[in-house]
Design an enzyme around this catalytic site. Structure first.
Site, PDB file in Angstrom:
ATOM      1  N   CYS A  16      -0.473   4.140   2.073  1.00 44.16           N
ATOM      2  CA  CYS A  16      -0.364   3.975   3.524  1.00 44.16           C
ATOM      3  C   CYS A  16       1.079   4.195   3.987  1.00 44.16           C
ATOM      4  CB  CYS A  16      -0.763   2.565   3.968  1.00 44.16           C
ATOM      5  SG  CYS A  16      -2.203   1.899   3.171  1.00 44.16           S
ATOM      6  N   ASP A  17       2.047   3.668   3.232  1.00 36.69           N
ATOM      7  CA  ASP A  17       3.414   3.565   3.755  1.00 36.69           C
ATOM      8  C   ASP A  17       4.451   4.421   3.027  1.00 36.69           C
ATOM      9  OD1 ASP A  17       2.489   1.686   5.609  1.00 36.69           O
ATOM     10  OD2 ASP A  17       2.692   0.063   4.162  1.00 36.69           O
ATOM     11  N   CYS A  31       0.831  -1.206   0.000  1.00 35.60           N
ATOM     12  CA  CYS A  31       0.000   0.000   0.000  1.00 35.60           C
ATOM     13  C   CYS A  31       0.866   1.258   0.000  1.00 35.60           C
ATOM     14  CB  CYS A  31      -0.936  -0.012   1.210  1.00 35.60           C
ATOM     15  SG  CYS A  31      -1.954   1.462   1.308  1.00 35.60           S
TER      16      CYS A  31
END
Ligand code: NAP
Length: 315
Positions: free
Chosen positions: A137-138, A134
């Protein structure tokens, strides 16, 4: 006695929320079980440029949030619960969830698909320690670092482009020479000065297991068989998705890749014969299109089928 609901929707992505809007407007008071990835794939994506009605595009999480508000306005309720077991052939249909037992006359399965992993042990050991599926997300954790993205489809291109916001260099690793990505996405990624492409390349191992921190990848050139190391701090997988249908454990027909088999455009499910009251929509049954708009469209169709099914039985 457990109350019998008219409809329960499994999954809160684009398909599930559209089904919730339609069944809500039909006064069926849908209960949406949000599952382990609330909001589905759109909630971890960035700009959605091809959803009709948003000429400048809309952020995936915002689109999902809007749909959820719209469904709530029509009486949908939401529960964060995991499905442990389901009895599709009982009437009413029985669901055994982490929040208790639920009985329903119709079930709309919109459980979507989850990220696919390479499946090599070093990758699995380093998930959350430099290995991610992701980018939104990261990506933030890799500011100024060199990273790699695996895959040759639109997801990989999108991830690579997004990650250039943070990383100093992105290497795109693809196992073949040609790409599945759409022309526009591929051209954008190829034109980016900070993205380097390496085709015919397999990831053999992720390096850094002992340190619990990615320090590189061991690559194989499939044309020569030669191996090389690429020093990177992060590895992102953009290699597609696996449908979330395993929990139906043989109660409905799945195809060879685990997608729910549905009948034509009516989105009923099969088990040799049609399973009464069970409908499937979105990515869990769509191996071909897998777009936000097609998921929404099939969610609408599944909802209309559920409504018709209830009406025909006098509910
Ligand atoms: P995809 O199109 O199925 O592409 C998956 C890619 O991963 C392929 O290039 C595949 O290689 C590679 N791959 C699969 N398993 C692998 C493995 N074990 N090791 C190495 N490589 C592997 O999946 P996707 O990119 O997630 O796209 C899915 C759908 O969503 C598509 O319809 C796409 O258009 C859509 N999408 C659209 C957007 C957008 O428009 N903004 C963004 C994301 C996704 P091979 O080519 O060799 O099979």
């Amino acid at each position: 006695m457990t109350d019998i609901r008219d409809t329960v929707i499994l999954g809160s992505g684009c398909a599930g929320l559209t089904a919730a809007i339609y069944t809500g407007r039909a006064s069926l008071n849908p209960l949406v079980l949000e599952g382990h990835e609330p909001g589905g794939q759109l909630s971890i994506t960035t700009l959605v440029e091809n959803f009709p009605g948003w000429p400048e595009g809309i952020q995936g999480p915002e689109l999902i949030d809007n749909m959820k508000k719209q469904a709530t306005r029509f009486g949908a309720t939401f529960q964060l619960a995991h499905l442990n077991k389901v009895e599709l052939s009982s009437h009413p249909i029985k669901l055994f969830t982490s929040a208790g037992e639920i009985h329903t006359r119709t079930l709309i399965v919109a459980s979507g698909a989850s990220a696919r992993w390479l499946g090599i042990p070093s990758e699995q050991a380093l998930i959350g320690h430099g290995v991610s599926s992701c980018a939104t997300c990261d990506g933030f954790f890799f500011r100024g670092k060199e990273i790699a993205v695996v895959g040759g489809g639109d997801s990989a291109m999108e991830e690579a482009l997004f990650l250039t916001r943070f990383a100093s260099k992105v290497t795109l690793l693809h196992r073949r020479e040609s790409f599945r990505a759409s022309k526009i996405m591929l051209e954008r990624a190829m034109a980016h000065p900070n993205i380097e492409f390496r085709t015919n390349t397999l990831v053999k191992e992720v390096l850094g297991v002992e340190e619990k921190d990615v320090r590189g990848v061991l690559l194989e050139d499939v044309t020569t068989g030669g191996e090389s190391e690429l020093p990177i701090s992060g590895l992102f997988l953009g290699i597609g998705h696996i449908p979330n249908a395993v929990f139906f454990g043989g109660q409905m027909d799945l195809d060879e890749d685990g997608y729910i088999k549905t009948t034509g455009n009516v989105f009923t499910t099969h088990r040799g014969v049609v399973i009464p009251g069970v409908f499937a929509c979105g990515d869990v049954q769509d191996r071909r299109y897998r777009q936000a708009i097609t998921a929404a469209g099939s969610g609408c169709m599944a909802a209309l089928e559920a409504e018709k099914y209830l009406e025909e039985r006098g509910h």
